[in-house]
Design an enzyme around this catalytic site. Structure first.
Site, PDB file in Angstrom:
ATOM      1  N   HIS A 140      38.839  41.259  45.780  1.00 52.45           N
ATOM      2  CA  HIS A 140      37.692  40.357  45.692  1.00 52.45           C
ATOM      3  C   HIS A 140      36.480  40.853  46.465  1.00 52.45           C
ATOM      4  O   HIS A 140      35.351  40.597  46.088  1.00 52.45           O
ATOM      5  CB  HIS A 140      38.101  38.930  46.055  1.00 52.45           C
ATOM      6  CG  HIS A 140      38.809  38.289  44.908  1.00 52.45           C
ATOM      7  ND1 HIS A 140      40.183  38.241  44.816  1.00 52.45           N
ATOM      8  CD2 HIS A 140      38.335  37.774  43.752  1.00 52.45           C
ATOM      9  CE1 HIS A 140      40.512  37.684  43.663  1.00 52.45           C
ATOM     10  NE2 HIS A 140      39.415  37.391  43.005  1.00 52.45           N
ATOM     11  N   GLU A 183      45.692  36.221  31.864  1.00 51.09           N
ATOM     12  CA  GLU A 183      45.909  37.061  33.049  1.00 51.09           C
ATOM     13  C   GLU A 183      47.377  37.436  33.196  1.00 51.09           C
ATOM     14  O   GLU A 183      47.721  38.340  33.936  1.00 51.09           O
ATOM     15  CB  GLU A 183      45.471  36.294  34.310  1.00 51.09           C
ATOM     16  CG  GLU A 183      44.001  35.972  34.318  1.00 51.09           C
ATOM     17  CD  GLU A 183      43.599  35.124  35.504  1.00 51.09           C
ATOM     18  OE1 GLU A 183      42.934  35.640  36.400  1.00 51.09           O
ATOM     19  OE2 GLU A 183      43.968  33.928  35.515  1.00 51.09           O
ATOM     20  N   ASP A 191      43.692  40.597  36.852  1.00 49.34           N
ATOM     21  CA  ASP A 191      45.085  40.200  37.046  1.00 49.34           C
ATOM     22  C   ASP A 191      45.964  40.684  35.910  1.00 49.34           C
ATOM     23  O   ASP A 191      47.115  41.068  36.140  1.00 49.34           O
ATOM     24  CB  ASP A 191      45.181  38.678  37.184  1.00 49.34           C
ATOM     25  CG  ASP A 191      44.836  38.250  38.595  1.00 49.34           C
ATOM     26  OD1 ASP A 191      45.379  38.865  39.530  1.00 49.34           O
ATOM     27  OD2 ASP A 191      44.017  37.334  38.776  1.00 49.34           O
ATOM     28  N   ARG A 205      46.806  44.639  42.859  1.00 49.97           N
ATOM     29  CA  ARG A 205      45.395  45.030  42.680  1.00 49.97           C
ATOM     30  C   ARG A 205      44.705  45.384  43.992  1.00 49.97           C
ATOM     31  O   ARG A 205      43.626  45.971  43.986  1.00 49.97           O
ATOM     32  CB  ARG A 205      44.624  43.928  41.942  1.00 49.97           C
ATOM     33  CG  ARG A 205      44.546  42.624  42.703  1.00 49.97           C
ATOM     34  CD  ARG A 205      44.070  41.488  41.804  1.00 49.97           C
ATOM     35  NE  ARG A 205      42.660  41.220  41.948  1.00 49.97           N
ATOM     36  CZ  ARG A 205      42.043  40.206  41.354  1.00 49.97           C
ATOM     37  NH1 ARG A 205      42.707  39.390  40.562  1.00 49.97           N
ATOM     38  NH2 ARG A 205      40.755  40.013  41.526  1.00 49.97           N
ATOM     39  N   CYS A 254      36.273  38.771  31.118  1.00 51.02           N
ATOM     40  CA  CYS A 254      35.497  38.456  32.321  1.00 51.02           C
ATOM     41  C   CYS A 254      36.004  39.216  33.541  1.00 51.02           C
ATOM     42  O   CYS A 254      35.477  39.067  34.637  1.00 51.02           O
ATOM     43  CB  CYS A 254      35.488  36.960  32.599  1.00 51.02           C
ATOM     44  SG  CYS A 254      37.106  36.325  33.007  1.00 51.02           S
TER      45      CYS A 254
HETATM   46  C1  PEP Z   1      40.597  38.377  36.647  1.00 50.61           C
HETATM   47  O1  PEP Z   1      41.737  38.244  37.067  1.00 50.61           O
HETATM   48  O2  PEP Z   1      40.253  39.285  35.857  1.00 50.61           O
HETATM   49  C2  PEP Z   1      39.536  37.447  37.077  1.00 50.61           C
HETATM   50  C3  PEP Z   1      38.338  37.481  36.532  1.00 50.61           C
HETATM   51  O3  PEP Z   1      39.839  36.589  38.087  1.00 50.61           O
HETATM   52  P1  PEP Z   1      39.826  36.973  39.647  1.00 50.61           P
HETATM   53  O4  PEP Z   1      39.304  38.354  39.782  1.00 50.61           O
HETATM   54  O5  PEP Z   1      38.989  35.968  40.341  1.00 50.61           O
HETATM   55  O6  PEP Z   1      41.276  36.869  39.985  1.00 50.61           O
HETATM   56 MG    MG Z   2      42.293  36.483  38.171  1.00 51.72          MG
END
Ligand code: PEP
Ligand code: MG
Length: 760
Positions: A368, A609, A633, A643, A680
């Protein structure tokens, strides 16, 4: 053996100087297995061979003088085969080469163990004996274990060699081969600047060296912290005694007090401050010397005291408040932040200072913090596992956010080259700005709406200015993360309203609370062995309808009169969860209608995901209005790769054919139900991956405001037909490397290379 192994590793890890590290290894290993010789050869890129770097038993005068190539001698053979070699009489082996000056002729028994790190042979650990017996299998196993554990320490010590610490250091002795350190690209862009190290963890061992601003002030900071710990211990011991604890049990505190008063602890720290280090750095040095001393002792009781020293050091450090403060006065346009990791809130604070770049020891492209850095457009390198944070403060750095390379104190020509690339990047950014109001339409007239991801920071201005056609992912966690308790309906509603109002009539996709995994709330701790496989996202909110309903009501109230709300559910893995979430949304809607609010049922989507959803895609698509693929994810669960784990980051690849095949299934199955699909996850902002998504064909993409103009430039320079052809080829290829090569060549041929590397 385990005890010996632990002690050697502990001792080595608390030493920073490469020569000392190697000396400790050869001496301790030789003693532990009663060998006659123990030596270490390390790979030397200048010599293209393995140079004797330390020995206990051979002619020590030749350290640094003897080099074996890959094809010469037994050392070369061990490195070539990356396999231990255990011989009873080395001299009878066809590859044996005699270096008479080393005085090797007396030794017969020989074991060589490769020292490897991330598949690369760093060197060879050799033990020899006069007898012509092989070393036992137990000894070989011990050596393999120790070599595996020491590789990291050797890398760290090698890295430290390149860095001038502070002015007292002999810079002229430092060898500079300027091999960059390799991490993962975190956020595109290049930064040239001075490192500011941040002790993000509260661990004393992670404290950086930093020049003392004022020696007297630093000594005072140390003394005050020491006194405060002394008082704490005294009052704790007094209280325990009055609670009736036996005097012998409380005696440990007397021992602590003695240690605190010990002249060596005080004098050693003060003298380190006087030579230029700040109080926290000087304390770290002193404590690590003490830990080493106690750790080396043969008496197990005294060895255990090493732990007490560490705890004491930590307590003193905890009293030095200055360490936890961000050195705001040191941050500028020339600053590159260096840390183990940084929290979302700290990053938001740092970003206000308009810094040049970030380099982190932990994390990967989809952690993140990397996502946030991209949102803020800060060039970032993550997962530099060998980064010697403690010694970098004040060093000149170059960080390349495209390739993941970090240069420490590089020579002038590297700085010049990167400064030139930065100017080219600035030119490119200006050109990209001209595209802000233009649509993302391919040359064969297919429009791919581009939306912005936002939410982890309060400010959505960059999303608006990027030319986004809406918000494709608003991560609602941030307002939850920066508070001391769950935000209420009204508080949340105000935040969501602001976002929707500022974008209306463009669509806004609000994702419901996605905590768990690596996003935690201080006031709602979730302790699990496997947080990414545990209580995350929708699993938490369905288990807590009271929290979920407040959020859903807040979203609905915020959307009144705007009608641009879309709600997205994260971490769905079953159809039951989709049903459960939709039912709660309907309930919230009905409740509000009976309370007199003019709310409408918004469009509802799920994030893909979890792989189970891929295989039930058609059913799930039929239950919702839109689908959004969270590749961050999805890839982690598909490839079984954490990740955030730098050790396995290489396996995490959005171009892996299995990932592409899964995405194709999601799109094809959803389209059978006439349900539009967006991506996304960070893959949407990766230009190479975006070409293939265009060919799938994806309906829209949502990416960070910083990546959006680049993706638009790419789409406008391609036809969908071309993208489909490339995808068809890619789906027949065996691995991500060949796919990447094909796409890179294609992008370079079109003159769009500036999208994937530094420069224009
Ligand atoms: C994802 O998992 O691709 C996503 C957009 O959510 P986050 O990165 O907030 O887990
Ligand atoms: Mg995610």
């Amino acid at each position: 053996m385990l005890q010996t192994l632990r002690r050697i590793v502990q001792e080595v890890n608390s030493t920073r100087d490469l020569n000392q590290v190697l000396e400790i290894i050869v001496q301790r290993v030789k003693k532990a297995i009663s060998a006659d010789v123990c030596s270490i050869y390390l790979f030397d890129s200048d010599e293209d061979g393995f140079t004797l770097m330390a020995t206990d038993g051979l002619n020590a005068e030749l350290v640094g003088q003897v080099t074996m190539s890959h094809s010469s001698g037994l050392v070369g053979l061990v490195a070539q085969r990356t396999d231990p070699l255990n011989l009873d009489n080395a001299q009878e082996h066809p590859r044996f080469e005699l270096f008479t000056s080393l005085n090797e002729e007396r030794y017969h028994g020989f074991t060589g163990i490769p020292i490897t790190h991330h598949r690369e042979v760093l060197g060879v650990l050799v033990v020899q004996s006069k007898s012509d017996n092989r070393f036992s299998q137990d000894v070989v196993n011990f050596l393999v274990t120790i070599a595996a554990q020491l590789a990291g320490a050797i890398i760290n010590a090698q890295a430290s060699r390149q860095i001038p610490i502070y002015s007292t250091q002999e810079v002229s002795n430092i060898r500079r081969d300027y091999r960059p350190m390799i991490g993962q690209p975190g956020s595109p862009g290049v930064a040239v600047g001075k490192a500011v190290s941040i002790a993000s963890s509260v661990s004393l061992s992670a404290v950086p060296d930093r020049p003392a601003k004022d020696v007297d002030d630093e000594i005072n900071i140390f003394r005050v912290a020491l006194e405060s710990v002394r008082q704490d211990i005294k009052s704790l011991s007094f209280q325990l005694l009055s609670d009736g604890l036996p005097t012998e049990d409380v005696a440990v505190f007397d021992a602590y007090l003695l240690m605190l008063d010990s002249n060596t602890l005080i004098e050693s720290t003060i003298s380190k401050i006087e030579t230029g280090n700040w109080a926290a750095g000087a304390l770290r040095e002193t404590i690590s010397e003490h830990i080493k001393l106690f750790g080396e002792m043969d008496n197990p009781y005294l060895q255990e005291r090493a732990k007490d020293i560490r705890d004491l050091g930590q307590s003193i450090f905890n009293q030095m408040e200055e360490i936890n403060e961000l050195p705001v006065d040191k941050l500028s346009k020339e600053t590159i932040i260096v840390a183990e990791d940084i929290s979302a809130t700290l990053l938001a604070e740092i970003a206000e200072a308009n810094i040049s770049g970030i380099v982190l020891k932990s994390g990967s492209r989809t952690s993140h913090v990397a996502i946030l850095a991209r949102a803020m457009g800060i060039p970032t390198v993550v997962g530099v596992s060998e980064l010697p944070i403690m010694q970098l403060d004040g060093s000149q750095l170059v960080a390349d956010g495209y390739s993941g390379k970090v240069y420490i104190s590089p020579p002038e020509h590297i700085i010049r080259e990167y400064s030139r690339l930065i100017s080219q990047e600035e030119e490119l950014s200006e050109e990209l700005k001209a595209l802000t109001d233009k649509p993302a339409t391919t040359q064969d007239k297919i429009n791919i709406p581009l939306y912005a991801n936002t939410g982890l920071v309060a400010d959505i201005t960059p999303s608006k200015e990027s030319g986004a056609e809406g918000i494709g992912l608003y991560r609602t966690e941030y307002p939850f993360m920066i508070r001391q308790r769950f935000p209420g309906e009204e508080e949340q509603s105000e935040i969501y309203r602001e976002v929707m109002e500022s974008m209306a009539p463009k669509p806004v996709v609000l994702r419901t609370l996605d905590i768990g995994g690596d996003k935690s709330l201080s006031y709602f701790p979730i302790k699990e062995d496997n947080p990414f496989l545990g209580w995350r996202g929708i699993r938490v909110t369905l288990d807590h309808p009271e929290i979920f309903l407040i959020q859903l009501r807040a979203m609905l109230i915020a959307s009144i009169g705007l009608n641009n709300l879309h709600i997205l559910f994260p971490m769905i893995s079953t159809t039951r969860e989709v049903d459960g979430a939709i039912n709660l949304l309907k309930r919230a809607c009905e409740e509000l209608l009976t309370e007199g609010y003019q709310v409408n049922m918004p469009k509802v989507g799920v994030m893909v995901e979890v792989p189970s959803v891929v295989f039930q895609m058609r059913q799930i698509a039929s239950m919702v209005d839109f689908v959004s693929i969270g590749t961050n994810d999805l890839i982690q669960y598909l490839m079984a790769v954490d990740r955030n784990n730098a050790n396995v980051a290489e396996l995490y690849d959005s171009l892996n054919p299995a990932v592409l095949a899964a995405i194709k299934v999601v799109i094809d199955e959803s389209h059978k139900e006439q349900i539009p699909v967006s991506v996304c996850g960070e893959m949407a902002g990766d230009p190479l991956a975006a070409i293939l998504l265009l060919g799938m064909p994806i309906d829209s993409l949502s990416t960070s405001a910083a990546s959006l103009p680049r993706v638009k430039w790419l789409i406008r320079n391609f036809t969908q037909t071309e993208a489909k052809e490339l995808l068809e080829k890619a789906l027949l290829m065996k691995d991500a490397y060949v796919i990447r090569k094909m796409l890179t060549d294609c992008i370079e041929k079109k003159g769009l290379g500036g999208l994937i590397r530094a420069g224009r």
